[in-house]
Design a protein around this motif. Structure first.
Motif, short mmCIF file in Angstrom:
data_model
loop_
_atom_site.label_atom_id
_atom_site.label_comp_id
_atom_site.label_asym_id
_atom_site.label_seq_id
_atom_site.Cartn_x
_atom_site.Cartn_y
_atom_site.Cartn_z
N ASP A 176 0.83 -1.21 0.00
CA ASP A 176 0.00 0.00 0.00
C ASP A 176 0.87 1.26 0.00
O ASP A 176 0.61 2.21 -0.73
N PHE A 177 1.88 1.28 0.85
CA PHE A 177 2.74 2.47 0.94
C PHE A 177 3.51 2.69 -0.36
O PHE A 177 3.67 3.83 -0.81
N GLU A 178 3.96 1.61 -0.97
CA GLU A 178 4.66 1.74 -2.25
C GLU A 178 3.72 2.27 -3.33
O GLU A 178 4.10 3.12 -4.13
N ARG A 179 2.50 1.79 -3.35
CA ARG A 179 1.51 2.27 -4.33
C ARG A 179 1.19 3.75 -4.11
O ARG A 179 1.06 4.51 -5.06
N ARG A 180 1.05 4.14 -2.83
CA ARG A 180 0.78 5.56 -2.53
C ARG A 180 1.96 6.43 -2.99
O ARG A 180 1.76 7.52 -3.51
N ALA A 181 3.17 5.93 -2.80
CA ALA A 181 4.36 6.69 -3.22
C ALA A 181 4.40 6.86 -4.74
O ALA A 181 4.95 7.84 -5.25
N ARG A 182 3.79 5.90 -5.45
CA ARG A 182 3.73 6.00 -6.93
C ARG A 182 2.54 6.84 -7.39
O ARG A 182 2.34 7.01 -8.59
N GLY A 183 1.73 7.33 -6.44
CA GLY A 183 0.64 8.22 -6.78
C GLY A 183 -0.73 7.60 -6.85
O GLY A 183 -1.70 8.28 -7.20
N GLU A 184 -0.87 6.33 -6.53
CA GLU A 184 -2.19 5.70 -6.57
C GLU A 184 -3.04 6.21 -5.41
O GLU A 184 -2.53 6.50 -4.32
N SER A 185 -4.33 6.33 -5.63
CA SER A 185 -5.24 6.78 -4.58
C SER A 185 -5.57 5.61 -3.65
O SER A 185 -5.39 4.43 -4.00
N TYR A 186 -6.09 5.95 -2.48
CA TYR A 186 -6.51 4.92 -1.55
C TYR A 186 -7.61 4.06 -2.17
O TYR A 186 -7.63 2.84 -1.98
#
Length: 136
Positions: free
Chosen positions: A28-38
């Motif tokens: 989840d944290f890696e996806r958020r760092a790539r700009g994905e929304s929750y």
């Protein structure tokens, strides 16, 4: 008093922890760092529900082992008082399982002082019947 070059400090208080849980949210944290929304992460199977499902599936012994390790890290880093939230079970049985683990950790003195709280707003249970929510 000669402490041999050591320093004595008061214990730290961590007023917001999730001490008892299963799994991790590194993806989840890696996806958020790539700009994905929750919302995108949740639709892909991540987010809070992934933690709820892993926590529900974990045995009490597994949760105890993981949470004990976390509590020991707190103490090693100088945290002596920990607020610990339940809330990843979202059913009466699973919330009670989490609370039993917290009580066992506190009685085993892995955390010097443990303040148990309920955080039921993580997610709405899929089955929100009165029986599953009676812990509220």
């Amino acid at each position: 008093m000669d402490l041999g070059g050591r320093v004595v400090l008061p214990g730290f208080v961590d007023a917001h922890t999730h001490l008892v849980f299963a799994g991790n949210r590194l993806d989840d944290f890696e996806r958020r760092a790539r700009g994905e929304s929750y919302e995108q992460i949740a639709k892909a199977g991540g987010g809070i529900w992934s933690t709820v499902e892993k926590t529900r599936a974990a045995s009490e012994a597994d949760l105890f082992g993981q949470a004990t390790k976390h509590a020991e890290w707190f103490v090693k880093c100088g945290t002596t008082t920990v607020e610990a939230k339940s809330g990843y079970g979202l059913t009466l049985d699973d919330e009670l399982k989490i609370l039993r683990v917290m009580a066992a950790i506190e009685s085993g003195n892995a955390a010097r002082s443990l303040c148990r709280t309920f955080l039921g707003a993580h997610a709405v249970p899929r089955d929100s019947s009165a029986a599953s929510m009676s812990i509220l």
